[in-house]
Design an enzyme around this catalytic site. Structure first.
Site, PDB file in Angstrom:
ATOM      1  N   LYS A   1     -27.381 -27.943   2.979  1.00  0.00           N
ATOM      2  CA  LYS A   1     -28.197 -28.995   2.352  1.00  0.00           C
ATOM      3  C   LYS A   1     -29.651 -28.561   2.094  1.00  0.00           C
ATOM      4  O   LYS A   1     -30.233 -28.920   1.075  1.00  0.00           O
ATOM      5  CB  LYS A   1     -28.174 -30.264   3.205  1.00  0.00           C
TER       6      LYS A   1
ATOM      7  N   ASP B   1     -27.720 -39.903   0.955  1.00  0.00           N
ATOM      8  CA  ASP B   1     -27.230 -40.330   2.278  1.00  0.00           C
ATOM      9  C   ASP B   1     -27.884 -41.641   2.724  1.00  0.00           C
ATOM     10  O   ASP B   1     -27.209 -42.546   3.222  1.00  0.00           O
ATOM     11  CB  ASP B   1     -27.493 -39.236   3.325  1.00  0.00           C
TER      12      ASP B   1
END
Ligand code: ATR
Length: 283
Positions: free
Chosen positions: A71, A108
């Site tokens: 990420k 997220d």
């Protein structure tokens, strides 16, 4: 499902990637909306990541999800990123334009907030104190989203206090880092308590906290979804709190990506939840 030679392509970059539910959930939507497209797991070793991510556009991919451990590396490889990605310096979604330009986003926190609104209708966090357990990547995304949504103060409790302090420094705003030992005294006025640690997950240590001091209208959320009803949620439900399980965050974070790649804003439904859980070791 059959796909044509002009199928729209997307996938998920991770290492390992075999545990991810993303191919199943995007696959469900592709079939449900009868879209000529495919979403595949892309197992990429860390040392191959920069080559692999640059090759996605050349291979005709419209984009990809990014999961552990890529990420942060992916963030640095983008041509442009969203404000949320900039805050978190990590992305979970890549959208590739026709000219090959790569845009990175982090959905997220959005996924968490959407799941919270769906599971605890009408929840009001404006100027309210919120308690977050954990200070890892998921916590960062959730804390940033809570602040964007107007939460008054986010108290971040973590085993390793330095990590909570680093989170507070990086994200800024009304974040208060706290050691786990201070938890009991800090929940009596909280509107929301969220577990972002891996404690309580099948195969991990239990999360042993006492939430009896929480106000009765506080909502309790867990990002662990294996089991679906963690001991924390069980305890909260028994005390009469509204609870939000961890599966919703995973499903809702996927919606903006699916919309960008495949052109339809998909719905999170009970059928999707059931499809995501098939053969999963959840209860
Ligand atoms: P993610 O990116 O999914 O959030 P992570 O970065 O590994 O995962 O973070 C895991 C979180 O669970 C951290 O807050 C971690 O606490 P530390 O920062 O002190 O490591 C927490 N955690 C994991 N195992 C734990 C344990 N046995 N006791 C307390 N906290 C734990």
């Amino acid at each position: 499902m059959s796909i044509s030679g002009s199928a729209k392509l997307a996938g998920v970059l991770g290492w390992p990637v075999s545990h991810t539910l993303s191919p199943r959930l995007h696959g469900y939507w592709l079939e449900h909306y009868d879209i000529d497209g495919a979403y595949v797991p892309l197992p990429v070793r860390p040392e191959n990541f920069s080559n692999a991510v640059r090759a996605l556009g050349d291979l005709g991919f419209r984009g990809a999800n990014v999961t552990v451990p890529h990420k942060e590396t992916a963030f640095a490889a983008m041509d442009d990123v969203s404000d949320m990605a900039k805050t978190l310096r990590a992305i979970n979604t890549i959208v590739i334009a026709d000219d090959g330009t790569m845009f990175g986003d982090n959905t997220d926190g959005y996924g968490f907030m959407e799941s919270l609104r769906a599971g605890a209708a009408g929840i009001e966090l404006q100027d309210q104190p919120v308690v977050v357990l954990g200070a890892g990547g998921a916590s960062r995304a959730i804390v940033a989203a809570l602040l964007t949504d107007g939460a008054g103060e986010v108290r971040v409790f973590n085993r390793t206090l330095e990590r909570a302090e680093a989170l507070a420094k990086d994200i800024g705003g009304a974040v208060r880092p706290e050691p786990m030992s201070a938890l009991a005294g800090a929940i009596a006025d909280a509107a929301l308590l969220v577990n972002t640690t891996s404690l309580g997950m099948i195969g991990h240590a239990p999360l042993e906290i006492d939430i009896s001091a929480l106000p009765s209208d506080a909502v309790v959320a867990d990002i662990v979804y294996s089991p679906l009803e963690t001991d924390l949620l069980k305890q909260a439900r028994t005390q009469g709190h509204r609870v939000v399980d961890g599966l919703g965050m995973l499903l809702h974070q996927a919606r903006p990506a699916f919309a960008a790649w495949f052109g339809i804003d998909p719905e999170v439904t009970p059928e999707l939840r059931a499809a995501a859980l098939v053969n999963q070791n959840v209860q």
